[in-house]
Design a protein around this motif. Sequence first.
Motif, PDB file in Angstrom:
ATOM      1  N   TYR A 183      29.537  37.422  30.378  1.00  0.00           N
ATOM      2  CA  TYR A 183      30.300  36.252  30.828  1.00  0.00           C
ATOM      3  C   TYR A 183      31.573  36.078  30.009  1.00  0.00           C
ATOM      4  CZ  TYR A 183      31.475  31.458  32.023  1.00  0.00           C
ATOM      5  OH  TYR A 183      32.135  30.335  32.432  1.00  0.00           O
ATOM      6  N   PHE A 184      31.469  36.228  28.689  1.00  0.00           N
ATOM      7  CA  PHE A 184      32.647  36.089  27.829  1.00  0.00           C
ATOM      8  C   PHE A 184      33.660  37.175  28.147  1.00  0.00           C
ATOM      9  CE2 PHE A 184      29.807  34.257  24.219  1.00  0.00           C
ATOM     10  CZ  PHE A 184      29.633  33.094  24.944  1.00  0.00           C
ATOM     11  N   ARG A 185      33.202  38.394  28.358  1.00  0.00           N
ATOM     12  CA  ARG A 185      34.096  39.512  28.672  1.00  0.00           C
ATOM     13  C   ARG A 185      34.832  39.251  29.990  1.00  0.00           C
ATOM     14  NH1 ARG A 185      32.954  44.186  25.696  1.00  0.00           N
ATOM     15  NH2 ARG A 185      33.686  45.524  27.379  1.00  0.00           N
ATOM     16  N   TYR A 186      34.088  38.792  30.975  1.00  0.00           N
ATOM     17  CA  TYR A 186      34.692  38.517  32.287  1.00  0.00           C
ATOM     18  C   TYR A 186      35.758  37.419  32.188  1.00  0.00           C
ATOM     19  CZ  TYR A 186      35.293  36.634  36.940  1.00  0.00           C
ATOM     20  OH  TYR A 186      35.844  36.155  38.081  1.00  0.00           O
ATOM     21  N   GLN A 187      35.419  36.316  31.535  1.00  0.00           N
ATOM     22  CA  GLN A 187      36.362  35.199  31.452  1.00  0.00           C
ATOM     23  C   GLN A 187      37.597  35.574  30.630  1.00  0.00           C
ATOM     24  OE1 GLN A 187      36.272  33.100  33.505  1.00  0.00           O
ATOM     25  NE2 GLN A 187      34.332  32.080  33.773  1.00  0.00           N
ATOM     26  N   TYR A 188      37.407  36.383  29.602  1.00  0.00           N
ATOM     27  CA  TYR A 188      38.548  36.862  28.817  1.00  0.00           C
ATOM     28  C   TYR A 188      39.468  37.705  29.705  1.00  0.00           C
ATOM     29  CZ  TYR A 188      41.190  39.108  25.076  1.00  0.00           C
ATOM     30  OH  TYR A 188      42.200  39.562  24.263  1.00  0.00           O
ATOM     31  N   ALA A 189      38.872  38.574  30.502  1.00  0.00           N
ATOM     32  CA  ALA A 189      39.667  39.411  31.409  1.00  0.00           C
ATOM     33  C   ALA A 189      40.406  38.557  32.438  1.00  0.00           C
ATOM     34  CB  ALA A 189      38.774  40.431  32.104  1.00  0.00           C
ATOM     35  N   VAL A 190      39.755  37.520  32.949  1.00  0.00           N
ATOM     36  CA  VAL A 190      40.420  36.607  33.896  1.00  0.00           C
ATOM     37  C   VAL A 190      41.649  35.994  33.241  1.00  0.00           C
ATOM     38  CG1 VAL A 190      40.192  34.384  35.094  1.00  0.00           C
ATOM     39  CG2 VAL A 190      38.389  36.105  35.300  1.00  0.00           C
ATOM     40  N   CYS A 191      41.506  35.566  31.998  1.00  0.00           N
ATOM     41  CA  CYS A 191      42.648  34.976  31.286  1.00  0.00           C
ATOM     42  C   CYS A 191      43.787  35.977  31.150  1.00  0.00           C
ATOM     43  CB  CYS A 191      42.218  34.481  29.908  1.00  0.00           C
ATOM     44  SG  CYS A 191      41.086  33.085  29.943  1.00  0.00           S
ATOM     45  N   LEU A 192      43.451  37.215  30.797  1.00  0.00           N
ATOM     46  CA  LEU A 192      44.495  38.240  30.661  1.00  0.00           C
ATOM     47  C   LEU A 192      45.233  38.454  31.976  1.00  0.00           C
ATOM     48  CD1 LEU A 192      42.737  40.947  28.447  1.00  0.00           C
ATOM     49  CD2 LEU A 192      44.402  39.224  27.735  1.00  0.00           C
ATOM     50  N   VAL A 193      44.484  38.507  33.065  1.00  0.00           N
ATOM     51  CA  VAL A 193      45.103  38.727  34.376  1.00  0.00           C
ATOM     52  C   VAL A 193      45.975  37.533  34.752  1.00  0.00           C
ATOM     53  CG1 VAL A 193      44.634  38.966  36.848  1.00  0.00           C
ATOM     54  CG2 VAL A 193      43.336  40.327  35.191  1.00  0.00           C
ATOM     55  N   MET A 194      45.456  36.343  34.567  1.00  0.00           N
ATOM     56  CA  MET A 194      46.221  35.158  34.963  1.00  0.00           C
ATOM     57  C   MET A 194      47.479  34.976  34.105  1.00  0.00           C
ATOM     58  SD  MET A 194      44.651  34.310  37.569  1.00  0.00           S
ATOM     59  CE  MET A 194      45.484  32.804  38.004  1.00  0.00           C
ATOM     60  N   LEU A 195      47.425  35.443  32.870  1.00  0.00           N
ATOM     61  CA  LEU A 195      48.601  35.385  32.000  1.00  0.00           C
ATOM     62  C   LEU A 195      49.525  36.574  32.213  1.00  0.00           C
ATOM     63  CD1 LEU A 195      46.864  34.233  28.707  1.00  0.00           C
ATOM     64  CD2 LEU A 195      48.494  32.901  30.072  1.00  0.00           C
ATOM     65  N   ASN A 196      49.076  37.511  33.068  1.00  0.00           N
ATOM     66  CA  ASN A 196      49.823  38.746  33.314  1.00  0.00           C
ATOM     67  C   ASN A 196      50.113  39.436  31.981  1.00  0.00           C
ATOM     68  OD1 ASN A 196      50.911  40.646  35.006  1.00  0.00           O
ATOM     69  ND2 ASN A 196      52.929  39.692  35.070  1.00  0.00           N
ATOM     70  N   SER A 197      49.077  39.495  31.160  1.00  0.00           N
ATOM     71  CA  SER A 197      49.199  40.015  29.806  1.00  0.00           C
ATOM     72  C   SER A 197      48.145  41.090  29.571  1.00  0.00           C
ATOM     73  CB  SER A 197      48.991  38.865  28.815  1.00  0.00           C
ATOM     74  OG  SER A 197      48.839  39.327  27.511  1.00  0.00           O
ATOM     75  N   GLU A 198      48.554  42.208  29.030  1.00  0.00           N
ATOM     76  CA  GLU A 198      47.620  43.265  28.664  1.00  0.00           C
ATOM     77  C   GLU A 198      46.701  43.639  29.836  1.00  0.00           C
ATOM     78  OE1 GLU A 198      45.688  42.347  24.883  1.00  0.00           O
ATOM     79  OE2 GLU A 198      47.241  40.856  24.559  1.00  0.00           O
ATOM     80  N   LEU A 199      47.298  43.860  30.994  1.00  0.00           N
ATOM     81  CA  LEU A 199      46.518  44.115  32.198  1.00  0.00           C
ATOM     82  C   LEU A 199      45.651  45.361  32.073  1.00  0.00           C
ATOM     83  CD1 LEU A 199      49.078  43.153  34.970  1.00  0.00           C
ATOM     84  CD2 LEU A 199      47.188  41.808  34.065  1.00  0.00           C
TER      85      LEU A 199
END
Length: 91
Positions: free
Chosen positions: A69-85
């Motif tokens: 769950y933590f990994r998924y939510q972290y990845a969502v944040c990266l995508v939404m920030l358009n950062s470190e895709l």
Amino acid sequence: MTGIYRHIFYILTFALTLIFNNVKAQTVELTPQQESLLQSAEDSLTTENYQYSRQVFSQLLSLHNEEIYFRYQYAVCLVMLNSELDQAIDY
């Protein structure tokens, strides 16, 4: 992102969030402080404060790296920030 792709992305993100909420933090024991951090990160996601959520999920991942769950939510944040895709794919 164009309009239609953004809507598709939001729908997929929402659907996956619902799915992963069922497995949220089930594999680890969280301290009360970590529970509080998790709640604040989730609240920040709902208000689209992805920068803050990214920082908190990064902290939680440093303690519980295998928590899906933590990994998924972290990845969502990266995508939404358009950062470190490229890194988001790894999570």
